[in-house]
Motif scaffolding. Sequence first.
Motif, PDB file in Angstrom:
ATOM      1  N   ARG A   3      14.700  13.080   5.058  1.00  0.00           N
ATOM      2  CA  ARG A   3      13.934  13.770   6.019  1.00  0.00           C
ATOM      3  C   ARG A   3      13.645  15.412   5.567  1.00  0.00           C
ATOM      4  O   ARG A   3      13.461  16.069   6.437  1.00  0.00           O
ATOM      5  CB  ARG A   3      15.518  14.347   6.939  1.00  0.00           C
ATOM      6  CG  ARG A   3      15.522  12.824   7.805  1.00  0.00           C
ATOM      7  CD  ARG A   3      16.487  12.441   8.421  1.00  0.00           C
ATOM      8  NE  ARG A   3      16.917  11.536   9.417  1.00  0.00           N
ATOM      9  CZ  ARG A   3      17.136  10.296   8.968  1.00  0.00           C
ATOM     10  NH1 ARG A   3      17.219  10.150   7.580  1.00  0.00           N
ATOM     11  NH2 ARG A   3      17.071   9.440  10.228  1.00  0.00           N
ATOM     12  N   ASP A   4      13.768  15.458   3.781  1.00  0.00           N
ATOM     13  CA  ASP A   4      13.329  16.319   3.262  1.00  0.00           C
ATOM     14  C   ASP A   4      14.375  17.920   3.495  1.00  0.00           C
ATOM     15  O   ASP A   4      13.927  19.008   3.779  1.00  0.00           O
ATOM     16  CB  ASP A   4      11.966  17.190   3.459  1.00  0.00           C
ATOM     17  CG  ASP A   4      10.730  16.474   3.273  1.00  0.00           C
ATOM     18  OD1 ASP A   4      10.772  15.153   2.082  1.00  0.00           O
ATOM     19  OD2 ASP A   4       9.824  15.596   3.834  1.00  0.00           O
ATOM     20  N   CYS A   5      16.015  17.039   3.457  1.00  0.00           N
ATOM     21  CA  CYS A   5      16.588  18.593   3.596  1.00  0.00           C
ATOM     22  C   CYS A   5      16.628  19.129   2.509  1.00  0.00           C
ATOM     23  O   CYS A   5      16.726  18.325   1.099  1.00  0.00           O
ATOM     24  CB  CYS A   5      17.908  17.380   4.016  1.00  0.00           C
ATOM     25  SG  CYS A   5      17.794  17.039   6.313  1.00  0.00           S
ATOM     26  N   GLY A   6      16.946  20.623   3.150  1.00  0.00           N
ATOM     27  CA  GLY A   6      17.304  21.262   1.558  1.00  0.00           C
ATOM     28  C   GLY A   6      18.406  21.779   1.804  1.00  0.00           C
ATOM     29  O   GLY A   6      19.434  22.458  -0.018  1.00  0.00           O
ATOM     30  N   LEU A   7      19.437  21.472   2.737  1.00  0.00           N
ATOM     31  CA  LEU A   7      21.243  21.306   3.051  1.00  0.00           C
ATOM     32  C   LEU A   7      22.296  20.372   3.426  1.00  0.00           C
ATOM     33  O   LEU A   7      20.975  19.790   3.971  1.00  0.00           O
ATOM     34  CB  LEU A   7      21.162  22.449   3.799  1.00  0.00           C
ATOM     35  CG  LEU A   7      22.905  23.053   3.740  1.00  0.00           C
ATOM     36  CD1 LEU A   7      23.076  23.785   2.680  1.00  0.00           C
ATOM     37  CD2 LEU A   7      22.652  24.447   5.049  1.00  0.00           C
ATOM     38  N   MET A   8      22.881  19.843   3.234  1.00  0.00           N
ATOM     39  CA  MET A   8      23.775  19.390   3.465  1.00  0.00           C
ATOM     40  C   MET A   8      24.699  19.929   4.328  1.00  0.00           C
ATOM     41  O   MET A   8      25.582  21.003   3.706  1.00  0.00           O
ATOM     42  CB  MET A   8      24.102  18.019   2.668  1.00  0.00           C
ATOM     43  CG  MET A   8      25.032  16.670   3.678  1.00  0.00           C
ATOM     44  SD  MET A   8      24.952  15.276   2.697  1.00  0.00           S
ATOM     45  CE  MET A   8      24.183  14.955   2.437  1.00  0.00           C
ATOM     46  N   VAL A   9      25.372  19.951   5.609  1.00  0.00           N
ATOM     47  CA  VAL A   9      26.214  20.406   6.297  1.00  0.00           C
ATOM     48  C   VAL A   9      27.695  19.338   6.046  1.00  0.00           C
ATOM     49  O   VAL A   9      27.434  18.022   6.595  1.00  0.00           O
ATOM     50  CB  VAL A   9      26.083  20.965   6.703  1.00  0.00           C
ATOM     51  CG1 VAL A   9      27.796  21.623   7.928  1.00  0.00           C
ATOM     52  CG2 VAL A   9      25.976  22.057   7.157  1.00  0.00           C
ATOM     53  N   PRO A  32      22.391  21.448  -2.758  1.00  0.00           N
ATOM     54  CA  PRO A  32      23.201  22.449  -2.092  1.00  0.00           C
ATOM     55  C   PRO A  32      24.512  21.819  -0.658  1.00  0.00           C
ATOM     56  O   PRO A  32      23.524  21.080   0.132  1.00  0.00           O
ATOM     57  CB  PRO A  32      22.554  23.350  -1.626  1.00  0.00           C
ATOM     58  CG  PRO A  32      20.942  23.576  -1.924  1.00  0.00           C
ATOM     59  CD  PRO A  32      21.342  22.582  -2.185  1.00  0.00           C
ATOM     60  N   ILE A  33      25.220  21.766  -0.447  1.00  0.00           N
ATOM     61  CA  ILE A  33      26.540  21.109   0.139  1.00  0.00           C
ATOM     62  C   ILE A  33      26.648  21.999   0.840  1.00  0.00           C
ATOM     63  O   ILE A  33      27.625  23.311   0.053  1.00  0.00           O
ATOM     64  CB  ILE A  33      27.333  20.195  -0.398  1.00  0.00           C
ATOM     65  CG1 ILE A  33      26.097  18.774  -0.818  1.00  0.00           C
ATOM     66  CG2 ILE A  33      28.089  19.688   0.399  1.00  0.00           C
ATOM     67  CD1 ILE A  33      27.146  18.073  -1.746  1.00  0.00           C
ATOM     68  N   LEU A  34      26.777  22.598   1.966  1.00  0.00           N
ATOM     69  CA  LEU A  34      27.788  23.683   3.090  1.00  0.00           C
ATOM     70  C   LEU A  34      29.051  22.573   3.233  1.00  0.00           C
ATOM     71  O   LEU A  34      29.168  21.888   4.408  1.00  0.00           O
ATOM     72  CB  LEU A  34      27.132  24.237   4.022  1.00  0.00           C
ATOM     73  CG  LEU A  34      27.744  25.244   4.592  1.00  0.00           C
ATOM     74  CD1 LEU A  34      28.212  26.702   3.418  1.00  0.00           C
ATOM     75  CD2 LEU A  34      27.310  25.458   6.026  1.00  0.00           C
ATOM     76  N   LEU A  35      30.409  23.186   2.954  1.00  0.00           N
ATOM     77  CA  LEU A  35      32.484  22.917   3.182  1.00  0.00           C
ATOM     78  C   LEU A  35      32.539  23.514   4.100  1.00  0.00           C
ATOM     79  O   LEU A  35      33.116  24.479   3.440  1.00  0.00           O
ATOM     80  CB  LEU A  35      31.961  22.370   1.427  1.00  0.00           C
ATOM     81  CG  LEU A  35      31.419  21.166   1.219  1.00  0.00           C
ATOM     82  CD1 LEU A  35      32.161  21.327  -0.898  1.00  0.00           C
ATOM     83  CD2 LEU A  35      32.000  19.873   1.260  1.00  0.00           C
ATOM     84  N   ALA A  36      33.593  22.543   5.165  1.00  0.00           N
ATOM     85  CA  ALA A  36      34.011  23.596   5.475  1.00  0.00           C
ATOM     86  C   ALA A  36      36.197  22.800   5.708  1.00  0.00           C
ATOM     87  O   ALA A  36      35.598  21.200   5.142  1.00  0.00           O
ATOM     88  CB  ALA A  36      33.661  24.239   6.485  1.00  0.00           C
ATOM     89  N   HIS A  37      37.192  23.282   5.667  1.00  0.00           N
ATOM     90  CA  HIS A  37      37.913  22.240   5.642  1.00  0.00           C
ATOM     91  C   HIS A  37      38.431  22.541   7.630  1.00  0.00           C
ATOM     92  O   HIS A  37      39.226  23.615   7.387  1.00  0.00           O
ATOM     93  CB  HIS A  37      38.651  22.187   4.978  1.00  0.00           C
ATOM     94  CG  HIS A  37      40.228  21.194   4.920  1.00  0.00           C
ATOM     95  ND1 HIS A  37      40.366  20.033   5.047  1.00  0.00           N
ATOM     96  CD2 HIS A  37      41.412  21.498   4.964  1.00  0.00           C
ATOM     97  CE1 HIS A  37      41.460  19.729   5.160  1.00  0.00           C
ATOM     98  NE2 HIS A  37      41.938  20.933   5.518  1.00  0.00           N
TER      99      HIS A  37
END
Length: 271
Positions: free
Chosen positions: A232-238, A266-271
Amino acid sequence: MKSILLHIDHDQAMQARLQVALDIARATNGHITCLQAVSYEVFAPGDFYGSAIAAAMPVIKENADNLRAKIEKELEHEGVPFDWRFVYGIAPHRLLEASPLADIVLVGPVEAGSDGQGPSALVGDLVLKSPVPVLVVPKDVRSFDIGAPILVAWNGSSEAAHALRAAVPLLACACKVTLASIAESSDKARFDFPSSEGARYLSRHGIECEIVEIPRGEASIADTLFSAAQVRDCGLMVMGAYGHSRLAELLLGGVTRRMLSDPQMPILLAH
């Protein structure tokens, strides 16, 4: 995201996350706070009187000063507001202390001086304890398009919901948002929040998303998600991090650990 906390260190991903920080700051009229933490807590077996640590101090400080001079010189020509915080102490502790008044923390997937095998202890500490999302930037990233498509890894957990909520400022800028879950019959009953709930939450923020359920197949969940994002040509994963205990992830492996061991974007992470 206008308050960007950037971890400064000698690791291989330093230039990559500096560029990502600049791209986010330009897109949001944001400010970069460069935090450089230097620790003299060097363990030297048999060094009861601290002679090895004393000898290493000038070298450690000189290397830190050289890195600061290099990066400040680059930033001075970028037209982006920034400030520099040089502190003594362990990096995760100092980043956590500064994070309450940040919107996002940028780090690399592995620590300086490591063997290159992630994930780093620094990432784990920040994700579990930081009040703001953590953006992990791999060393091969050359730029960050804030308007590029974004994939949200969704498993219905509270961690996934926290990550979705934390990512709203970036999701609002994306040209397309995909809420992707991995279809596994044994897991369907455990979904606390179905994808439709996540989509409904985003709609209240004016964000439309596509809901996708991906067959599990033979590949790992981590590889399946990366493939879905790349198609999907994504620039970021959450994604939400450490749905199991961190110890269980360390001993048994887990999606978070596998994603951070070889992040492909790049990966955006939260817990």
